[in-house]
Scaffold this motif. Structure first.
Motif, PDB file in Angstrom:
ATOM      1  N   ALA A  48       0.846  -1.189   0.000  1.00 33.34           N
ATOM      2  CA  ALA A  48       0.000   0.000   0.000  1.00 33.34           C
ATOM      3  C   ALA A  48       0.880   1.237   0.000  1.00 33.34           C
ATOM      4  O   ALA A  48       1.904   1.275   0.685  1.00 33.34           O
ATOM      5  CB  ALA A  48      -0.915   0.019   1.218  1.00 33.34           C
ATOM      6  N   VAL A  49       0.480   2.222  -0.787  1.00 36.25           N
ATOM      7  CA  VAL A  49       1.127   3.534  -0.783  1.00 36.25           C
ATOM      8  C   VAL A  49       0.019   4.575  -0.705  1.00 36.25           C
ATOM      9  O   VAL A  49      -0.906   4.566  -1.525  1.00 36.25           O
ATOM     10  CB  VAL A  49       1.974   3.767  -2.053  1.00 36.25           C
ATOM     11  CG1 VAL A  49       2.557   5.182  -2.046  1.00 36.25           C
ATOM     12  CG2 VAL A  49       3.079   2.726  -2.167  1.00 36.25           C
ATOM     13  N   VAL A  50       0.107   5.453   0.276  1.00 36.84           N
ATOM     14  CA  VAL A  50      -0.885   6.518   0.432  1.00 36.84           C
ATOM     15  C   VAL A  50      -0.157   7.857   0.420  1.00 36.84           C
ATOM     16  O   VAL A  50       0.766   8.081   1.216  1.00 36.84           O
ATOM     17  CB  VAL A  50      -1.694   6.365   1.730  1.00 36.84           C
ATOM     18  CG1 VAL A  50      -2.650   7.547   1.903  1.00 36.84           C
ATOM     19  CG2 VAL A  50      -2.475   5.052   1.721  1.00 36.84           C
ATOM     20  N   CYS A  51      -0.589   8.738  -0.483  1.00 34.86           N
ATOM     21  CA  CYS A  51       0.030  10.055  -0.647  1.00 34.86           C
ATOM     22  C   CYS A  51      -0.904  11.151  -0.137  1.00 34.86           C
ATOM     23  O   CYS A  51      -2.097  10.918   0.084  1.00 34.86           O
ATOM     24  CB  CYS A  51       0.367  10.296  -2.114  1.00 34.86           C
ATOM     25  SG  CYS A  51       1.401   9.014  -2.852  1.00 34.86           S
ATOM     26  N   ALA A  52      -0.356  12.342  -0.007  1.00 29.28           N
ATOM     27  CA  ALA A  52      -1.099  13.447   0.604  1.00 29.28           C
ATOM     28  C   ALA A  52      -2.380  13.787  -0.139  1.00 29.28           C
ATOM     29  O   ALA A  52      -3.405  14.105   0.476  1.00 29.28           O
ATOM     30  CB  ALA A  52      -0.198  14.678   0.691  1.00 29.28           C
ATOM     31  N   ASP A  53      -2.343  13.736  -1.474  1.00 31.56           N
ATOM     32  CA  ASP A  53      -3.494  14.153  -2.260  1.00 31.56           C
ATOM     33  C   ASP A  53      -4.548  13.062  -2.420  1.00 31.56           C
ATOM     34  O   ASP A  53      -5.536  13.256  -3.131  1.00 31.56           O
ATOM     35  CB  ASP A  53      -3.042  14.654  -3.637  1.00 31.56           C
ATOM     36  CG  ASP A  53      -2.081  13.709  -4.325  1.00 31.56           C
ATOM     37  OD1 ASP A  53      -1.239  13.101  -3.646  1.00 31.56           O
ATOM     38  OD2 ASP A  53      -2.164  13.567  -5.558  1.00 31.56           O
ATOM     39  N   GLU A  54      -4.367  11.940  -1.732  1.00 29.45           N
ATOM     40  CA  GLU A  54      -5.357  10.865  -1.778  1.00 29.45           C
ATOM     41  C   GLU A  54      -6.294  10.888  -0.575  1.00 29.45           C
ATOM     42  O   GLU A  54      -7.191  10.052  -0.481  1.00 29.45           O
ATOM     43  CB  GLU A  54      -4.652   9.509  -1.837  1.00 29.45           C
ATOM     44  CG  GLU A  54      -3.819   9.308  -3.090  1.00 29.45           C
ATOM     45  CD  GLU A  54      -3.182   7.934  -3.128  1.00 29.45           C
ATOM     46  OE1 GLU A  54      -3.716   7.065  -3.835  1.00 29.45           O
ATOM     47  OE2 GLU A  54      -2.163   7.738  -2.438  1.00 29.45           O
ATOM     48  N   VAL A  55      -6.075  11.825   0.334  1.00 30.98           N
ATOM     49  CA  VAL A  55      -6.887  11.912   1.546  1.00 30.98           C
ATOM     50  C   VAL A  55      -7.323  13.355   1.764  1.00 30.98           C
ATOM     51  O   VAL A  55      -6.766  14.285   1.179  1.00 30.98           O
ATOM     52  CB  VAL A  55      -6.102  11.410   2.783  1.00 30.98           C
ATOM     53  CG1 VAL A  55      -5.843   9.912   2.686  1.00 30.98           C
ATOM     54  CG2 VAL A  55      -4.789  12.166   2.943  1.00 30.98           C
ATOM     55  N   THR A  56      -8.320  13.531   2.614  1.00 37.79           N
ATOM     56  CA  THR A  56      -8.771  14.889   2.938  1.00 37.79           C
ATOM     57  C   THR A  56      -7.973  15.483   4.084  1.00 37.79           C
ATOM     58  O   THR A  56      -7.875  16.707   4.203  1.00 37.79           O
ATOM     59  CB  THR A  56     -10.269  14.887   3.296  1.00 37.79           C
ATOM     60  OG1 THR A  56     -10.497  13.976   4.377  1.00 37.79           O
ATOM     61  CG2 THR A  56     -11.102  14.453   2.097  1.00 37.79           C
ATOM     62  N   ARG A  57      -7.399  14.608   4.931  1.00 45.88           N
ATOM     63  CA  ARG A  57      -6.600  15.072   6.068  1.00 45.88           C
ATOM     64  C   ARG A  57      -5.309  14.257   6.109  1.00 45.88           C
ATOM     65  O   ARG A  57      -5.350  13.028   6.165  1.00 45.88           O
ATOM     66  CB  ARG A  57      -7.367  14.910   7.386  1.00 45.88           C
ATOM     67  CG  ARG A  57      -8.621  15.774   7.470  1.00 45.88           C
ATOM     68  CD  ARG A  57      -9.414  15.500   8.737  1.00 45.88           C
ATOM     69  NE  ARG A  57      -9.859  14.111   8.802  1.00 45.88           N
ATOM     70  CZ  ARG A  57     -10.953  13.646   8.201  1.00 45.88           C
ATOM     71  NH1 ARG A  57     -11.714  14.458   7.483  1.00 45.88           N
ATOM     72  NH2 ARG A  57     -11.291  12.378   8.316  1.00 45.88           N
ATOM     73  N   THR A  58      -4.180  14.941   6.079  1.00 48.22           N
ATOM     74  CA  THR A  58      -2.882  14.274   6.068  1.00 48.22           C
ATOM     75  C   THR A  58      -2.380  14.054   7.498  1.00 48.22           C
ATOM     76  O   THR A  58      -2.989  14.510   8.470  1.00 48.22           O
ATOM     77  CB  THR A  58      -1.857  15.105   5.282  1.00 48.22           C
ATOM     78  OG1 THR A  58      -1.742  16.411   5.877  1.00 48.22           O
ATOM     79  CG2 THR A  58      -2.287  15.261   3.828  1.00 48.22           C
ATOM     80  N   LYS A  59      -1.266  13.319   7.621  1.00 50.05           N
ATOM     81  CA  LYS A  59      -0.651  13.152   8.941  1.00 50.05           C
ATOM     82  C   LYS A  59      -0.395  14.525   9.573  1.00 50.05           C
ATOM     83  O   LYS A  59       0.002  15.444   8.855  1.00 50.05           O
ATOM     84  CB  LYS A  59       0.686  12.407   8.803  1.00 50.05           C
ATOM     85  CG  LYS A  59       0.591  11.003   8.280  1.00 50.05           C
ATOM     86  CD  LYS A  59       1.971  10.346   8.162  1.00 50.05           C
ATOM     87  CE  LYS A  59       2.861  11.028   7.143  1.00 50.05           C
ATOM     88  NZ  LYS A  59       4.190  10.398   6.996  1.00 50.05           N
ATOM     89  N   MET A  87      -3.302   6.711   7.430  1.00 53.01           N
ATOM     90  CA  MET A  87      -2.831   5.466   8.030  1.00 53.01           C
ATOM     91  C   MET A  87      -3.882   4.369   7.877  1.00 53.01           C
ATOM     92  O   MET A  87      -3.578   3.229   7.506  1.00 53.01           O
ATOM     93  CB  MET A  87      -2.524   5.689   9.511  1.00 53.01           C
ATOM     94  CG  MET A  87      -1.755   6.962   9.817  1.00 53.01           C
ATOM     95  SD  MET A  87      -0.075   6.914   9.214  1.00 53.01           S
ATOM     96  CE  MET A  87       0.664   5.914  10.488  1.00 53.01           C
ATOM     97  N   LEU A  88      -5.116   4.737   8.151  1.00 48.78           N
ATOM     98  CA  LEU A  88      -6.196   3.757   8.073  1.00 48.78           C
ATOM     99  C   LEU A  88      -6.491   3.373   6.626  1.00 48.78           C
ATOM    100  O   LEU A  88      -6.862   2.226   6.343  1.00 48.78           O
ATOM    101  CB  LEU A  88      -7.440   4.313   8.766  1.00 48.78           C
ATOM    102  CG  LEU A  88      -7.248   4.613  10.263  1.00 48.78           C
ATOM    103  CD1 LEU A  88      -8.512   5.218  10.854  1.00 48.78           C
ATOM    104  CD2 LEU A  88      -6.832   3.361  11.030  1.00 48.78           C
ATOM    105  N   LEU A  89      -6.301   4.315   5.710  1.00 50.95           N
ATOM    106  CA  LEU A  89      -6.459   3.985   4.293  1.00 50.95           C
ATOM    107  C   LEU A  89      -5.395   2.982   3.860  1.00 50.95           C
ATOM    108  O   LEU A  89      -5.678   2.033   3.114  1.00 50.95           O
ATOM    109  CB  LEU A  89      -6.375   5.254   3.443  1.00 50.95           C
ATOM    110  CG  LEU A  89      -6.456   5.058   1.923  1.00 50.95           C
ATOM    111  CD1 LEU A  89      -7.740   4.337   1.518  1.00 50.95           C
ATOM    112  CD2 LEU A  89      -6.346   6.407   1.207  1.00 50.95           C
ATOM    113  N   ALA A  90      -4.169   3.164   4.330  1.00 56.27           N
ATOM    114  CA  ALA A  90      -3.102   2.212   4.006  1.00 56.27           C
ATOM    115  C   ALA A  90      -3.439   0.822   4.527  1.00 56.27           C
ATOM    116  O   ALA A  90      -3.222  -0.187   3.838  1.00 56.27           O
ATOM    117  CB  ALA A  90      -1.775   2.690   4.593  1.00 56.27           C
ATOM    118  N   CYS A  91      -3.976   0.757   5.730  1.00 59.12           N
ATOM    119  CA  CYS A  91      -4.366  -0.541   6.295  1.00 59.12           C
ATOM    120  C   CYS A  91      -5.461  -1.188   5.461  1.00 59.12           C
ATOM    121  O   CYS A  91      -5.430  -2.402   5.206  1.00 59.12           O
ATOM    122  CB  CYS A  91      -4.842  -0.363   7.734  1.00 59.12           C
ATOM    123  SG  CYS A  91      -3.531   0.058   8.895  1.00 59.12           S
TER     124      CYS A  91
END
Length: 221
Positions: free
Chosen positions: A132-143, A149-153
């Motif tokens: 899994a790879v999750v980037c900043a522009d794939e979520v509404t709220r970043t780290k 994190m939950l999207l990666a899981c």
């Protein structure tokens, strides 16, 4: 923690040393403007905080509305030189191979946009290996929000409570904690001057990749 279901990594300063390309890009920009080159250390220390922090180091005397066009020019240039000098941190190549041989998923959760992340991973031969790879522009709220994190899981098909997150910034540890992952503070990354790993209150502090490898082996034995 018993045997982990997955190990997730921050990208810049944790899995990959991208600071040399940030430093080279800053100095190409400065050279094009007839300005002197900057030393490596202050640029390296700013990389984990993103391009705005890097440009604040490069041009502390300029107002934000002047710096922003320079930042965009820097990013365009960085994209064209995404992996000229970047490399996987020594020792982590073996750790990734070990995880794969043990059947343990690994992935990346980064605040870096897809525009830069995917080409970098492809250049380093990691794009097809990560679960899994999750980037900043794939979520509404970043780290430090737990959303990426939950999207990666979800993408890796694992329970967050059975996962490890490794990062070199306080927001990484906060994101891991809020996701109920076991957190590892990566001391080999881009710590700012005077910053201590213990300040982040991670579950485990690892000053070096070798420390992390030794700790991981205790979990897998």
């Amino acid at each position: 923690m018993s045997r982990p279901a997955a190990v997730f990594f921050d990208l810049d300063g944790t899995l990959v040393d991208t600071a040399p390309d940030f430093h080279a890009g800053v100095n190409r920009l400065r050279a094009a403007r007839g300005e002197s080159a900057l030393p490596y250390a202050p640029i390296r220390a700013a990389v984990s905080a993103g391009s705005k922090a890097v440009m604040a180091v490069a041009y502390p005397e300029l107002a934000e509305h002047i710096v922003e066009p320079l930042r965009q020019a820097f990013l365009d240039d960085y994209e064209a030189h995404i992996a000229d000098h970047s490399f996987i941190f020594a020792g982590l190549v073996a750790i990734l191979a070990q995880l794969e041989s043990e059947g343990i998923a690994w992935g990346i959760v980064t605040n870096k946009p897809t525009r830069f992340t995917r080409p970098l991973l492809q250049a380093l031969g990691l794009d097809t290996r990560a679960s899994a790879v999750v980037c900043a522009d794939e979520v509404t709220r970043t780290k430090p929000d737990p959303e990426p994190m939950l999207l990666a899981c979800a993408r890796a098909g694992v329970n967050a409570r059975a996962c490890i997150y490794v990062g070199d910034h306080a927001r990484d540890i906060e994101a891991g904690r809020r996701s109920h992952m076991l957190t590892i503070a990566a001391g080999w990354g881009y710590l700012a001057d005077g910053e201590q790993l213990s300040d982040w209150q991670a579950d485990v502090d690892c000053a070096t990749v070798a420390d992390f490898a030794a700790w991981l082996n205790t979990q897998l034995s």
